[in-house]
Design a protein around this motif. Structure first.
Motif, PDB file in Angstrom:
ATOM      1  N   HIS A   1       0.806  -1.212   0.000  1.00 17.32           N
ATOM      2  CA  HIS A   1       0.000   0.000   0.000  1.00 17.32           C
ATOM      3  C   HIS A   1       0.843   1.267   0.000  1.00 17.32           C
ATOM      4  O   HIS A   1       0.638   2.131  -0.851  1.00 17.32           O
TER       5      HIS A   1
ATOM      6  N   HIS B   1      -6.739  -3.270   3.745  1.00 19.46           N
ATOM      7  CA  HIS B   1      -7.847  -3.222   2.773  1.00 19.46           C
ATOM      8  C   HIS B   1      -7.566  -4.085   1.540  1.00 19.46           C
ATOM      9  O   HIS B   1      -8.452  -4.278   0.724  1.00 19.46           O
ATOM     10  N   HIS B   2      -6.368  -4.590   1.414  1.00 22.04           N
ATOM     11  CA  HIS B   2      -6.100  -5.486   0.284  1.00 22.04           C
ATOM     12  C   HIS B   2      -6.575  -6.900   0.545  1.00 22.04           C
ATOM     13  O   HIS B   2      -6.500  -7.755  -0.335  1.00 22.04           O
TER      14      HIS B   2
HETATM   15 CU    CU Z   1      -3.834  -0.180  -0.639  1.00 22.48          CU
END
Ligand code: CU
Ligand code: HEM
Ligand code: CU
Lengths: 703, 375
Positions: free
Chosen positions: A304, A353-354
């Protein structure tokens, strides 16, 4: 592994079957032939390209120049340019692969022409290359070129280390290119999740190519990050407070800090995977206590922040470009700085969030979902401040500005779909569909690539002394923007219609029209790249009409525009003293932008060093040996690396002096050109009248 | 009674299970066609139990998939159950907020600025050094803050409401299903019915389904968009998913996490039936399915697509590429979880199609763990 093994297997696990055309010759089914021809064609392009390059250099006797002026040069400007060249070469390959994938999917109803394995290699190499060998070198190159000039420095803090970073990055890129010719690349995608990439499921060389290419790239980026951050902290011209720094330098600083903290988790994750694969460890295996989720966490702890490594420098470019071409100070500088640092910090807190879909509980998902949305706040502020910068300005629609406008529009859409994805409940539906593919390209292409291309057009005259052809630049920019829309908007719809990413084929006839649109988009994007190449060629041909030796073609605001184009190797004959933001604009308004000093001093610059190319070559050989289990090679080149570094440690006399006399001569020559040049108004900015001297508006009279 | 009669009987039955799915004109046409096709196949007499297993399998298959793929629901925007409808609503809600408050203002104001303040517009105001105006700054921060706060509330609410681990509210007990991801097919086990299937996931409409998932190989992700969330299946671990179909109908099911050459074929059809239909289907499978024994499981655990599996299973072949098993017990799922965790699971015996790579192991000494695993 013991001595007899090494001797019996001097080529490790390499065999004739590792060649791309082997399977086609031995089992010539139609499918094998098509895939074999494509693979062999790609390999031949690499080999023939290399041969032509070598032949041309030999023919024009440029080896000496290449070695002493470029490869061993510690000059940040040359290193920056080489980074960008590397990025363009790799962009060409990755874009061809993308177009191939798009054409496969356009014909993918029930089959298509590529084998699933070939397709999997394509998305894996495309993703890996675009991230690590296009976007990263491009932005590292642009930072390298522009940042030291912007802060009034003579070079980065560690010039040789800079060259080593370049060497290692190029080695990683070369390794990926070699994988086209011998053996096969990973099929595990750019994030290479285990256990799929473990030895039991992917026994071949593919994941090893991926691991070592990433290792080289991640080490190089960590070193670049350290180098840039130290340079920005230590090498600023007198008077340049942090809050006087141009915004691009701010974003370079934030990107560097992210690099320092985000690359190591990747290096560690791939190293652990290597231990699993080579020595039978069980970090990420299904069994014996291994846990793949650790890899996923480590990877995205890098992955990220990586997104922000990619976009922040482009945000910096947009800030410079919009302010310059609006003829106006950047609106909300403080807000912009705060937003940039906020993004850098927040980027470390959202990696989960991945994998909302990995089964953690609702509290965790909700917290990370909200954290992800928080990044939307500073990003939104930036968009508004760019708009307010143009507001009450005098906006000139140059190529970089066209990219910026395309960016503002498209990035808002990418941001919106990003916020949608940050909703765990929505992510449960569109995760790992092509909706996600559309989203991250929507962020990566307008957010990162367009910015870097804008930067390329913006700083090219500075680097080479002449402007790029405007008309072709415009055509290319339009093709990039509309090509992007055509290539990726259909994927949003396809994702909502349930098409998983990485699908080589599908059974739904309703997908076909959208797939064909996306394919046409990919063609338009290819046209965009070809146009860029043509533009470069045309511009070189007509360079004499477009010279801007005086150095300020765009009425620039920061220090890089205050020196000649191209700048002398020591950048500044006299280090400027800074008294505010937009240092060069202040000087121009005060009428003291061009002044002759009374005396000149000797300037110390770093000597050339072979460390970069040598360590790059050693790194490449070491990685290649590891990939193919050629153990003598591994031992030899590991030892060579250690010895080289130790020997370099004894090098004492690493600087040389540019005598004051020479500095004086060069500075005078430039100064004469300044005096002889005719200042132009912005009206004539894109005509050959532009010699790089900007007419100054009289105070109080609007331009 | 012959096998054909049996076949016809089951075919008719399934079409009845499916009879009240919704639909577009195209789908209506297809449905009409089905009806006709049905009428032709009215059973002539009472059905004898299981004359030939092979033919019965053909029945179960035919009734599920024959010619009906056009009816398959692909998307949560065409929701077939409460989870997907809630997700659609959430999607629309969040999208609307973002479009109205983010996209439209930026998209409208930017061209206006560009036009009004273009270089040639000499009459527009020009303030080259204007770089700060408090109220505008505050508004620039406040706008995004308000939007994010608004969305954060929605996120908090919906993430909890739609947690895939949360059982769905219902007056009926949930149907238990255990799902094992193999390369490249999903095995659905109905422990309470004692049956299992590949290629088809049958469920009773109106009743929640509680799934447990694991993978016998690499990471996979089970997704039935028209019904609800996707969730990863991982070796040695168990994840959960709760779904429900509101009405009979077919929905596309797939794997969303790349796992090798057959990835794109790891699809299945989720078939929601009337409760009676489901019971009939289950007893049909129980009586006519392939017995799920060690031997068969071993074949299933090879890396193969459904078509390859069909070829590999020597005996009863399935005409539509789906498989129906009897004799599935609740013990199987935990056994696979434990076996995968412990490292005794059969690693893909059929190595990936990489000649360059498979050639070498004979010559070199392979890394230790690889051999341990391939027991
Ligand atoms: Cu991300
Ligand atoms: C310029 C035109 C580009 C085109 C036409 C393109 C096209 C594609 C396609 C077709 C895929 C495979 C999608 C799938 O899995 O179904 C893909 C994947 C990907 N692309 Fe691009 N791409 C482009 C540029 C970029 C850029 C600039 C970046 C990054 C800076 C990028 C990063 C990626 C990544 C990370 C993946 C995922 C690979 C994986 O699945 O592991 N692409 N792209
Ligand atoms: Cu994102």
């Amino acid at each position: 592994m013991n001595l007899s093994d090494i001797l019996q297997q001097p080529l490790g696990r390499m065999s004739p079957e590792s060649l791309p055309f082997w399977q086609m010759l031995h089992d010539p089914t139609e499918g094998n032939v098509i895939n074999g021809v494509i693979a062999t064609g790609a390999a031949s392009m690499v080999v023939i390209g290399a041969i032509i390059a070598v032949a041309l250099i030999t023919k024009y006797r440029k080896w000496g120049v290449l070695w002493s002026e470029w490869l061993t040069s510690p000059d940040h400007k040359k290193i920056g340019i080489m980074y960008v060249v590397l990025a363009f070469v790799m962009l060409t390959r990755a874009l061809i692969e993308a177009a191939l994938m798009r054409s496969q999917q356009a014909f993918g109803l029930g089959g298509g022409f590529l084998s699933p394995e070939h397709f999997a290699q394509l998305f894996s190499t495309h993703g890996t290359i675009m991230i690590f060998f296009v976007a990263m070198p491009f932005l590292t190159g642009v930072i390298n070129y522009a940042m030291p000039l912007q802060i009034g420095a003579r070079d980065v803090s560690f010039p040789v280390l800079n060259s080593i970073s370049l060497g290692l990055t190029a080695a990683g890129a070369a390794l990926v290119m070699i994988s086209l010719c011998i053996g096969k690349f990973s099929t595990g995608g750019w994030f290479g999740y285990p256990p799929y990439t473990e030895a039991s499921f992917s026994p071949g060389v593919g994941p090893d190519y991926w691991i070592w290419a990433l290792t080289l790239a991640s080490l190089a980026s960590t070193l670049s990050g350290i180098n840039f951050a130290v340079t920005i902290y230590k090498e600023r011209a007198p008077g340049m407070k942090l809050m006087y720094m141009p915004l691009f330098t701010w974003t370079a600083l934030c990107t560097s800090i992210i690099m320092i903290f985000a690359m190591p988790p990747l290096t560690v994750a791939t190293a652990q995977l290597a231990l699993d694969r080579y020595l039978g460890f069980h970090y990420f295996t299904n069994e014996f206590g291994g846990n793949m989720m650790h890899f996923v966490n480590l990877f995205w702890l890098f992955g990220h922040p990586e997104v922000y490594i990619l976009v922040l420098p482009s945000f910096g470019v947009y800030s410079q470009v919009i302010s310059t071409f609006s003829g106006k100070a950047l609106f909300g500088y403080r807000s912009m700085v705060m937003a940039t640092t906020a993004i850098a910090i927040l980027s470390f807190g959202v990696w989960l969030h991945h994998f909302f879909t990995m089964g953690q509980n609702a509290n965790i998902n909700a917290v990370f979902g909200i954290a992800s949305m928080l990044i939307g706040i500073p990003t939104g502020v930036k968009v508004y401040d760019w708009m307010w910068t143009m507001f009450r300005g005098r906006v000139r629609f140059t190529v970089p500005l066209i990219y910026s406008i395309g960016f503002i529009y498209l990035f808002v859409l990418g941001g919106i779909t990003g916020i949608l994805l940050a909703n765990p409940t929505i992510d449960y539906q569109v995760h790992n569909t092509v909706f996600l593919v559309a989203h991250f390209h929507n962020v990566a292409i307008p957010g990162a690539l367009f910015g870097l291309l804008a930067g390329y057009h913006f700083w090219f005259p500075k680097a080479f002394g002449f402007r790029l052809n405007e008309r072709l630049g415009m055509v290319s920019a339009i093709c990039w923007i509309f090509g992007f829309m055509l290539a990726f908007f259909p994927l949003y719809a396809l994702g909502l219609m349930g098409l998983p990413r990485r699908s080589v084929a599908y059974n739904e006839p309703s997908y076909v029209p959208l797939e064909i649109a996306a394919f046409l988009g990919a063609i338009l994007l290819t046209v965009a790249l070809v146009t860029l190449v043509v533009q470069l060629w045309v511009s070189i041909k007509h360079r004499d009409e477009n010279r801007v030796f005086v150095g300020d073609p765009w009425d620039g605001r920061s220090l890089e525009w205050s020196v000649s184009a191209p700048p002398p190797e020591y950048n500044f004959a006299v280090i400027p003293v800074v008294t505010g933001r937009d240092a060069f604009t202040i000087a121009k308004e005060a009428g003291n932008a061009y002044q002759l000093p009374d005396t000149y001093a000797d300037i110390e610059v770093p000597k050339n060093s072979a460390m970069g190319p040598v360590l790059g070559a050693i790194g490449l050989a070491l990685a290649f040996g590891l990939v193919w289990h050629i153990w003598w090679m591994v031992i030899l080149f590991f030892a060579a690396a250690v010895v080289t570094m130790i020997v370099h440690g004894f090098a004492r006399d690493t600087n040389r002096i540019v005598p004051a006399q020479q500095v004086r001569q060069e500075h005078r020559r430039w100064f004469d050109a300044v005096a002889a040049a005719k200042a132009i108004s912005r009206e004539d900015e894109r005509k050959s009248a532009n010699q790089g001297l900007a007419e100054q508006a009289l105070p109080g009279v609007p331009a | 009674m012959n096998t054909i009669g049996h076949f016809q009987y089951v075919c008719m039955k399934t079409n009845r299970f499916l009879s009240n799915a919704d639909c577009s004109p195209l789908k209506k046409m297809q449905r009409l066609m089905h009806t006709e096709h049905n009428n032709l196949r009215k059973p002539s007499s009472r059905v004898e139990p299981v004359p030939a297993r092979r033919a019965s399998l053909a029945c179960v298959a035919a009734l599920l998939l024959a010619g009906c793929s056009g009816d398959t629901h692909l998307s949560f925007l065409d929701p077939q159950g409460p989870v997907a409808s809630a997700q659609r609503w959430h999607f629309v809600e969040a999208l609307a907020v973002l479009v109205v408050f983010v996209a439209i203002p930026v998209f409208a104001i930017t061209p206006w600025i560009l036009w009004r303040y273009r270089y040639g517009a000499k009459s527009s105001r020009y303030t080259p050094n204007w770089n700060f105006y408090g109220p505008l700054e505050i508004a620039s921060w406040a706008g995004p803050v308000v939007i994010v706060v608004l969305l954060a509330i929605i996120v908090w609410r919906d993430t909890h409401a739609l947690d895939p681990y949360k059982p769905l509210a219902s007056d009926q007990p949930a149907l238990r299903v255990q799902v094992i991801g193999y390369d490249w097919k999903w095995l659905f086990i109905y422990p309470d019915q004692g049956i299992a299937s590949i290629g088809v996931f049958a469920l009773p409409a109106g009743r929640p389904v509680a799934m447990q998932l694991t993978s016998a190989t690499v990471m996979q992700s089970l997704h039935i968009p028209a019904l609800g969330s996707q969730i990863y299946a991982m070796g040695g671990m168990v994840t959960q998913l709760h779904l429900q179909a509101d009405r009979p109908g077919r929905s596309l099911g797939e794997n969303n996490m790349y796992n090798g050459n057959g990835f794109h074929q790891q699809r299945f059809t989720a078939v929601a039936m009337t409760p009676e239909g489901f019971d009939a289907w289950a007893s049909e499978v129980r009586s006519s399915g392939i017995a799920l024994n060690e031997q068969i499981l071993k074949v299933i655990s090879q890396r193969s697509t459904r078509a390859e599996l069909n070829a590999a299973l020597s005996q009863p072949r399935s005409p539509d590429g789906n498989f129906y098993f009897s004799g599935a017990t609740a013990a199987l799922f935990p056994a696979v979880v434990m076996a995968t965790m412990g490292g005794t699971m059969v690693a893909p015996a059929k190595a990936p199609q990489e000649p360059a790579n498979t050639a070498a192991p004979a010559a070199r000494k392979p890394a230790a763990p690889a051999t341990e695993k391939v027991q």
